[in-house]
Design a protein around this motif. Structure first.
Motif, PDB file in Angstrom:
ATOM      1  N   ASP A 116     -50.299  -9.388   6.752  1.00 35.17           N
ATOM      2  CA  ASP A 116     -51.203  -7.986   7.625  1.00 35.17           C
ATOM      3  C   ASP A 116     -51.679  -8.590   8.773  1.00 35.17           C
ATOM      4  O   ASP A 116     -52.379  -9.086   8.704  1.00 35.17           O
ATOM      5  CB  ASP A 116     -52.666  -7.545   6.758  1.00 35.17           C
ATOM      6  N   THR A 135     -43.225 -10.243  13.233  1.00 40.65           N
ATOM      7  CA  THR A 135     -44.344  -9.719  12.314  1.00 40.65           C
ATOM      8  C   THR A 135     -43.754  -8.788  11.998  1.00 40.65           C
ATOM      9  O   THR A 135     -44.558  -8.081  10.680  1.00 40.65           O
ATOM     10  CB  THR A 135     -44.753  -9.211  13.537  1.00 40.65           C
ATOM     11  N   ARG A 186     -52.539  -8.423  11.849  1.00 44.83           N
ATOM     12  CA  ARG A 186     -53.798  -9.040  12.457  1.00 44.83           C
ATOM     13  C   ARG A 186     -54.919  -9.417  12.859  1.00 44.83           C
ATOM     14  O   ARG A 186     -54.598 -10.350  11.822  1.00 44.83           O
ATOM     15  CB  ARG A 186     -54.626  -7.580  11.801  1.00 44.83           C
TER      16      ARG A 186
END
Length: 161
Positions: free
Chosen positions: A58, A36, A60
């Motif tokens: 990003d 990540t 999420r």
């Protein structure tokens, strides 16, 4: 009983999957971070001889990771990942596709990170819409061997940490 048997047959997706599991000598929080953090991904993502340039990341649900995998043959492979689920540090689920204007290679990926003492059992499961699509990415891109090499590179990167 016939309904149960039919349900079990319908749930078998092995002919549409590319799956790999590894025990990595690192705690799962660290292994999750490797997946990540674009600075780490740049050091290990992709098969042998590839490099990766991240343009956007990003992590999420609904977030996007756009990157280019630069092949040792000089060919660039634009990629786009849309995160569907991020359960830190247990699980990532995302949809993978080629970037706009490129050949679409679409599949869903589930990555699980399980603690095994001080180590991590990492499982990567790529699920394609059809067995023919899975077979095509194996034939055209060597995706099955590429996944194994990518995980080898991750293990090597973790040793250097």
């Amino acid at each position: 009983m016939n309904a149960e048997r039919t349900k079990n047959v319908a749930a078998d997706t092995s002919d549409r999957e590319i799956t790999a599991t590894r025990i990595l000598d690192a705690p799962r929080d660290l292994v999750f971070q490797m997946w990540t953090d674009s600075k780490h991904l740049a050091k290990w993502w992709g098969p042998n001889g590839f490099t990766t340039t991240t343009h956007e990341m990003d992590v999420r649900p609904g977030g996007v990771w756009r990157f280019i995998m630069h092949g040792p043959d000089g060919i660039d492979y634009p990629n786009k990942i849309i995160y569907l689920e991020v359960a830190r540090p247990e699980r990532l689920v995302y949809k993978h596709s080629g970037d706009e204007g490129t050949e679409p290679v679409n599949f869903h990926v589930t990555v699980t990170f399980a603690s095994v003492g001080q180590k991590t059992r990492l499982t990567v499961r790529s699920l394609f819409a059809t067995a023919a699509e899975r077979d095509e990415v194996i034939r055209r891109y060597g995706a099955d061997k590429g996944l194994e090499q990518t995980l080898d590179r991750l293990a090597e990167h973790l040793v250097k940490m």
